[in-house]
Design a protein around this motif. Structure first.
Motif, mmCIF file in Angstrom:
data_model
loop_
_atom_site.group_PDB
_atom_site.id
_atom_site.type_symbol
_atom_site.label_atom_id
_atom_site.label_comp_id
_atom_site.label_asym_id
_atom_site.label_seq_id
_atom_site.Cartn_x
_atom_site.Cartn_y
_atom_site.Cartn_z
ATOM 1 N N ARG A 51 -35.248 -21.535 32.130
ATOM 2 C CA ARG A 51 -35.294 -20.196 32.734
ATOM 3 C C ARG A 51 -35.434 -20.266 34.245
ATOM 4 N NH1 ARG A 51 -39.962 -17.448 29.298
ATOM 5 N NH2 ARG A 51 -40.911 -19.446 29.718
ATOM 6 N N GLY A 52 -35.957 -21.360 34.759
ATOM 7 C CA GLY A 52 -36.113 -21.529 36.197
ATOM 8 C C GLY A 52 -37.225 -20.669 36.759
ATOM 9 N N MET A 53 -37.187 -20.486 38.048
ATOM 10 C CA MET A 53 -38.217 -19.705 38.712
ATOM 11 C C MET A 53 -37.939 -18.216 38.538
ATOM 12 S SD MET A 53 -39.113 -21.829 42.149
ATOM 13 C CE MET A 53 -37.493 -22.301 42.692
ATOM 14 N N LYS A 54 -38.972 -17.451 38.265
ATOM 15 C CA LYS A 54 -38.855 -16.008 38.074
ATOM 16 C C LYS A 54 -38.891 -15.329 39.453
ATOM 17 C CE LYS A 54 -41.071 -12.187 35.621
ATOM 18 N NZ LYS A 54 -39.884 -11.738 34.932
ATOM 19 N N GLU A 55 -37.949 -14.428 39.696
ATOM 20 C CA GLU A 55 -37.922 -13.677 40.946
ATOM 21 C C GLU A 55 -38.678 -12.374 40.752
ATOM 22 O OE1 GLU A 55 -33.878 -13.221 42.241
ATOM 23 O OE2 GLU A 55 -33.564 -15.378 42.360
ATOM 24 N N VAL A 56 -39.646 -12.119 41.643
ATOM 25 C CA VAL A 56 -40.498 -10.942 41.545
ATOM 26 C C VAL A 56 -40.417 -10.178 42.861
ATOM 27 C CG1 VAL A 56 -42.852 -10.134 41.161
ATOM 28 C CG2 VAL A 56 -42.049 -12.197 40.027
ATOM 29 N N SER A 57 -40.323 -8.846 42.778
ATOM 30 C CA SER A 57 -40.303 -8.036 44.004
ATOM 31 C C SER A 57 -41.570 -7.189 44.074
ATOM 32 C CB SER A 57 -39.056 -7.156 44.034
ATOM 33 O OG SER A 57 -39.037 -6.311 42.915
ATOM 34 N N GLY A 58 -41.770 -6.546 45.202
ATOM 35 C CA GLY A 58 -42.952 -5.719 45.406
ATOM 36 C C GLY A 58 -44.179 -6.515 45.801
ATOM 37 N N CYS A 59 -43.994 -7.675 46.406
ATOM 38 C CA CYS A 59 -45.105 -8.545 46.802
ATOM 39 C C CYS A 59 -45.523 -8.245 48.244
ATOM 40 C CB CYS A 59 -44.691 -10.012 46.710
ATOM 41 S SG CYS A 59 -43.920 -10.466 45.152
ATOM 42 N N HIS A 60 -46.794 -8.483 48.534
ATOM 43 C CA HIS A 60 -47.280 -8.392 49.908
ATOM 44 C C HIS A 60 -47.204 -9.746 50.598
ATOM 45 C CE1 HIS A 60 -48.575 -4.283 49.603
ATOM 46 N NE2 HIS A 60 -49.256 -4.562 48.504
ATOM 47 N N ALA A 61 -47.223 -10.819 49.818
ATOM 48 C CA ALA A 61 -47.133 -12.179 50.350
ATOM 49 C C ALA A 61 -46.609 -13.084 49.248
ATOM 50 C CB ALA A 61 -48.498 -12.677 50.825
ATOM 51 N N CYS A 62 -46.032 -14.209 49.648
ATOM 52 C CA CYS A 62 -45.637 -15.245 48.706
ATOM 53 C C CYS A 62 -46.634 -16.392 48.846
ATOM 54 C CB CYS A 62 -44.224 -15.749 48.995
ATOM 55 S SG CYS A 62 -42.944 -14.488 48.839
ATOM 56 N N LEU A 63 -46.903 -17.052 47.749
ATOM 57 C CA LEU A 63 -47.913 -18.100 47.732
ATOM 58 C C LEU A 63 -47.399 -19.297 46.957
ATOM 59 C CD1 LEU A 63 -50.915 -19.009 48.150
ATOM 60 C CD2 LEU A 63 -51.424 -17.811 46.025
ATOM 61 N N LYS A 64 -47.669 -20.476 47.488
ATOM 62 C CA LYS A 64 -47.396 -21.725 46.786
ATOM 63 C C LYS A 64 -48.712 -22.487 46.768
ATOM 64 C CE LYS A 64 -43.611 -24.288 47.552
ATOM 65 N NZ LYS A 64 -42.717 -25.268 48.181
ATOM 66 N N THR A 65 -49.130 -22.929 45.592
ATOM 67 C CA THR A 65 -50.386 -23.671 45.492
ATOM 68 C C THR A 65 -50.117 -25.098 45.026
ATOM 69 O OG1 THR A 65 -50.803 -23.033 43.202
ATOM 70 C CG2 THR A 65 -51.693 -21.592 44.905
ATOM 71 N N PHE A 66 -50.881 -26.021 45.574
ATOM 72 C CA PHE A 66 -50.869 -27.423 45.163
ATOM 73 C C PHE A 66 -52.282 -27.753 44.701
ATOM 74 C CE2 PHE A 66 -47.901 -26.870 48.652
ATOM 75 C CZ PHE A 66 -46.739 -27.376 48.127
ATOM 76 N N THR A 67 -52.422 -28.193 43.454
ATOM 77 C CA THR A 67 -53.731 -28.514 42.910
ATOM 78 C C THR A 67 -53.729 -29.953 42.414
ATOM 79 O OG1 THR A 67 -53.934 -26.222 42.174
ATOM 80 C CG2 THR A 67 -55.484 -27.809 41.240
ATOM 81 N N ARG A 68 -54.762 -30.695 42.790
ATOM 82 C CA ARG A 68 -54.946 -32.066 42.299
ATOM 83 C C ARG A 68 -56.362 -32.147 41.736
ATOM 84 N NH1 ARG A 68 -54.395 -35.746 46.841
ATOM 85 N NH2 ARG A 68 -52.200 -35.327 46.612
ATOM 86 N N THR A 69 -56.480 -32.554 40.506
ATOM 87 C CA THR A 69 -57.796 -32.697 39.884
ATOM 88 C C THR A 69 -57.985 -34.118 39.380
ATOM 89 O OG1 THR A 69 -56.927 -31.943 37.761
ATOM 90 C CG2 THR A 69 -57.951 -30.290 39.160
ATOM 91 N N TYR A 70 -59.244 -34.524 39.323
ATOM 92 C CA TYR A 70 -59.606 -35.836 38.820
ATOM 93 C C TYR A 70 -60.429 -35.635 37.554
ATOM 94 C CZ TYR A 70 -58.308 -36.978 43.574
ATOM 95 O OH TYR A 70 -57.630 -37.093 44.751
ATOM 96 N N LEU A 71 -59.907 -36.114 36.444
ATOM 97 C CA LEU A 71 -60.592 -35.984 35.165
ATOM 98 C C LEU A 71 -61.186 -37.337 34.792
ATOM 99 C CD1 LEU A 71 -57.778 -34.000 33.336
ATOM 100 C CD2 LEU A 71 -59.803 -33.067 34.462
ATOM 101 N N HIS A 72 -62.438 -37.341 34.376
ATOM 102 C CA HIS A 72 -63.107 -38.583 33.980
ATOM 103 C C HIS A 72 -63.043 -38.695 32.461
ATOM 104 C CE1 HIS A 72 -64.612 -39.311 38.010
ATOM 105 N NE2 HIS A 72 -64.842 -38.007 38.073
ATOM 106 N N ASN A 73 -62.134 -39.545 31.968
ATOM 107 C CA ASN A 73 -61.971 -39.730 30.538
ATOM 108 C C ASN A 73 -63.087 -40.587 29.958
ATOM 109 O OD1 ASN A 73 -59.672 -38.210 30.546
ATOM 110 N ND2 ASN A 73 -58.294 -39.955 30.690
ATOM 111 N N THR A 74 -63.298 -41.739 30.533
ATOM 112 C CA THR A 74 -64.354 -42.650 30.102
ATOM 113 C C THR A 74 -65.004 -43.221 31.351
ATOM 114 O OG1 THR A 74 -62.819 -44.516 30.005
ATOM 115 C CG2 THR A 74 -63.146 -43.279 27.966
ATOM 116 N N PHE A 75 -66.023 -44.011 31.152
ATOM 117 C CA PHE A 75 -66.716 -44.615 32.277
ATOM 118 C C PHE A 75 -65.747 -45.457 33.122
ATOM 119 C CE2 PHE A 75 -69.575 -47.820 34.158
ATOM 120 C CZ PHE A 75 -70.392 -46.944 34.864
ATOM 121 N N HIS A 76 -65.690 -45.224 34.392
ATOM 122 C CA HIS A 76 -64.804 -45.890 35.359
ATOM 123 C C HIS A 76 -63.323 -45.667 35.088
ATOM 124 C CE1 HIS A 76 -67.940 -47.855 37.571
ATOM 125 N NE2 HIS A 76 -68.445 -48.385 36.458
ATOM 126 N N ASP A 77 -62.989 -44.675 34.309
ATOM 127 C CA ASP A 77 -61.585 -44.357 34.044
ATOM 128 C C ASP A 77 -61.333 -42.929 34.519
ATOM 129 O OD1 ASP A 77 -58.964 -44.463 33.193
ATOM 130 O OD2 ASP A 77 -59.457 -43.864 31.134
#
Length: 147
Positions: A51-77
């Protein structure tokens, strides 16, 4: 620099028209933005879907977010995940100045990039007002040469 007063007046008028066009193009009340990697009506809308990116109108601003998280699965992992999404900001209270605003937390990092032109939160886009200014300047130089 320029020969006659008439040529200088012509160039000044062309500059005025170019500036006016740039202001009119960049000053719109409602923007159109892309949205993806979000949930729409309870369903995921990934950027890389068919479907690709959805085009939306009626916005006051456009936003792009980049998120990086660190998940601790086990000890030292540690598992590192990265996520990028695009959004339409419809509430003025969430708007910030144009540009990227980083935020670090104990478990990761987030960068929110705000922009205020149509579809400016795409991955690759030419800034329309710069292109328009370049075209206006080229026309002015061309018309000056033929006069």
């Amino acid at each position: 620099m320029f020969g006659s007063k008439m040529e200088r007046n012509f160039i000044n008028r062309m500059w005025g028209i170019c500036v006016l066009l740039g202001v009119l193009v960049s000053q719109t009340n409602a923007l159109s933005c892309y949205q993806c990697n979000i949930f729409i009506r309870g369903s995921p809308w990934p950027c890389d879907s068919e479907r690709g990116m959805k085009e939306v109108s009626g916005c006051h601003a456009c936003l792009k977010t980049f998120t990086r998280t660190y998940l601790h699965n086990t000890f030292h992992d540690q598992l590192r995940t990265s996520y990028e999404s695009r959004l339409c900001v419809k509430s003025k209270e969430y708007m910030k100045e144009a540009g990227c605003h980083p935020h670090e937390t104990g478990s990761g990092y987030m960068k929110r990039c705000f922009c205020y032109d149509d579809f400016c939160n795409s991955s690759s886009r030419v800034h329309f007002t710069l292109v328009l200014s370049g075209v206006c300047m080229s026309v002015a130089v061309f018309l000056k040469r033929i006069m």
